[in-house]
Design a protein around this motif. Structure first.
Motif, PDB file in Angstrom:
ATOM      1  N   UNK A  27       0.831  -1.203   0.000  1.00  0.00           N
ATOM      2  CA  UNK A  27       0.000   0.000   0.000  1.00  0.00           C
ATOM      3  C   UNK A  27       0.869   1.258   0.000  1.00  0.00           C
ATOM      4  N   UNK A  28       2.007   1.202   0.672  1.00  0.00           N
ATOM      5  CA  UNK A  28       2.907   2.352   0.672  1.00  0.00           C
ATOM      6  C   UNK A  28       3.547   2.548  -0.702  1.00  0.00           C
ATOM      7  N   UNK A  66      -7.607  10.864  -2.963  1.00  0.00           N
ATOM      8  CA  UNK A  66      -7.498   9.404  -2.971  1.00  0.00           C
ATOM      9  C   UNK A  66      -6.399   8.946  -2.019  1.00  0.00           C
ATOM     10  N   UNK A  67      -5.276   9.653  -2.052  1.00  0.00           N
ATOM     11  CA  UNK A  67      -4.172   9.292  -1.170  1.00  0.00           C
ATOM     12  C   UNK A  67      -4.562   9.468   0.295  1.00  0.00           C
ATOM     13  N   UNK A  68      -5.249  10.552   0.590  1.00  0.00           N
ATOM     14  CA  UNK A  68      -5.666  10.812   1.966  1.00  0.00           C
ATOM     15  C   UNK A  68      -6.578   9.687   2.467  1.00  0.00           C
ATOM     16  N   UNK A  69      -7.502   9.293   1.625  1.00  0.00           N
ATOM     17  CA  UNK A  69      -8.420   8.216   1.992  1.00  0.00           C
ATOM     18  C   UNK A  69      -7.648   6.915   2.237  1.00  0.00           C
ATOM     19  N   UNK A  70      -6.720   6.609   1.349  1.00  0.00           N
ATOM     20  CA  UNK A  70      -5.937   5.383   1.492  1.00  0.00           C
ATOM     21  C   UNK A  70      -5.041   5.447   2.728  1.00  0.00           C
ATOM     22  N   UNK A  71      -4.480   6.604   3.007  1.00  0.00           N
ATOM     23  CA  UNK A  71      -3.579   6.715   4.158  1.00  0.00           C
ATOM     24  C   UNK A  71      -4.320   6.617   5.489  1.00  0.00           C
ATOM     25  N   UNK A  72      -5.547   7.130   5.539  1.00  0.00           N
ATOM     26  CA  UNK A  72      -6.284   7.044   6.803  1.00  0.00           C
ATOM     27  C   UNK A  72      -6.707   5.620   7.125  1.00  0.00           C
ATOM     28  N   UNK A  73      -6.810   4.776   6.095  1.00  0.00           N
ATOM     29  CA  UNK A  73      -7.202   3.382   6.349  1.00  0.00           C
ATOM     30  C   UNK A  73      -5.994   2.447   6.382  1.00  0.00           C
ATOM     31  N   UNK A  74      -4.795   2.948   6.085  1.00  0.00           N
ATOM     32  CA  UNK A  74      -3.592   2.111   6.057  1.00  0.00           C
ATOM     33  C   UNK A  74      -3.209   1.669   7.464  1.00  0.00           C
ATOM     34  N   UNK A  75      -2.821   0.431   7.571  1.00  0.00           N
ATOM     35  CA  UNK A  75      -2.372  -0.130   8.841  1.00  0.00           C
ATOM     36  C   UNK A  75      -1.206  -1.069   8.580  1.00  0.00           C
ATOM     37  N   UNK A  76      -0.268  -1.152   9.516  1.00  0.00           N
ATOM     38  CA  UNK A  76       0.821  -2.118   9.352  1.00  0.00           C
ATOM     39  C   UNK A  76       0.288  -3.541   9.481  1.00  0.00           C
ATOM     40  N   UNK A  77       1.070  -4.488   9.008  1.00  0.00           N
ATOM     41  CA  UNK A  77       0.667  -5.884   9.097  1.00  0.00           C
ATOM     42  C   UNK A  77       0.424  -6.310  10.535  1.00  0.00           C
ATOM     43  N   UNK A  78      -0.519  -7.219  10.744  1.00  0.00           N
ATOM     44  CA  UNK A  78      -0.866  -7.622  12.117  1.00  0.00           C
ATOM     45  C   UNK A  78       0.266  -8.343  12.853  1.00  0.00           C
ATOM     46  N   UNK A  79       1.177  -8.960  12.122  1.00  0.00           N
ATOM     47  CA  UNK A  79       2.266  -9.706  12.756  1.00  0.00           C
ATOM     48  C   UNK A  79       3.586  -8.945  12.705  1.00  0.00           C
ATOM     49  N   UNK A  80       3.522  -7.627  12.580  1.00  0.00           N
ATOM     50  CA  UNK A  80       4.740  -6.823  12.467  1.00  0.00           C
ATOM     51  C   UNK A  80       5.514  -6.839  13.776  1.00  0.00           C
ATOM     52  N   UNK A  87       9.577   0.954  11.165  1.00  0.00           N
ATOM     53  CA  UNK A  87       9.880   1.256   9.764  1.00  0.00           C
ATOM     54  C   UNK A  87       8.618   1.632   9.000  1.00  0.00           C
ATOM     55  N   UNK A  88       7.513   0.944   9.292  1.00  0.00           N
ATOM     56  CA  UNK A  88       6.245   1.261   8.624  1.00  0.00           C
ATOM     57  C   UNK A  88       5.812   2.683   8.991  1.00  0.00           C
TER      58      UNK A  88
END
Length: 125
Positions: A27-28, A66-80, A87-88
């Motif tokens: 996603x990044x 579009x980027x703002x919408x994607x960034x607000x829903x972005x999350x690091x992986x659950x097993x990070x 780093x994320x």
């Protein structure tokens, strides 16, 4: 010889996940591509005039939305791991800085005609 090979393989196997974790996630990567595309639109708008300039600025703002919408829903992986999480977050902050910079540049560009009009009015009095 066999021992050196096994040692080298162990190093590669241990270092592999660490090297991979430093890279941005998918996603990044998409956000980086959108950011570059938005920057190209903004740069093109800077050299365009009239309706073409307005169109490019609107396309830039659409990409920013579009980027703002994607960034607000972005999350690091659950097993990070804590290191991967750090780093994320660092990558996310870099993307946020890029977006903020672009939005400020776009705002300055949109305000420029107003300032030029005010200068002409002051000079004409």
């Amino acid at each position: 010889m066999k021992r050196k090979f096994l040692s080298a393989m162990a190093v590669v196997m241990l270092a592999g996940p660490m090297l991979a974790s430093a890279a941005p996630d998918e996603s990044q990567k998409q956000l980086m591509q959108r950011s570059m595309e938005a920057r190209r639109k903004l740069d093109a708008a800077g050299s365009a005039q009239g309706a073409q300039r307005d169109k490019l600025l609107q396309e830039h703002m659409d990409l920013m939305g579009q980027m703002m919408k994607q960034m607000t829903s972005a999350r690091p992986g659950p097993n990070a791991t804590p290191q991967q999480l750090r780093e994320w977050i660092d990558e996310h902050l870099k993307l946020m800085d890029q977006m903020t910079s672009q939005m400020m540049d776009a705002e300055r560009m949109m305000m420029m005609p107003m300032r030029e009009g005010q200068m002409k009015m002051k000079g004409g009095k």
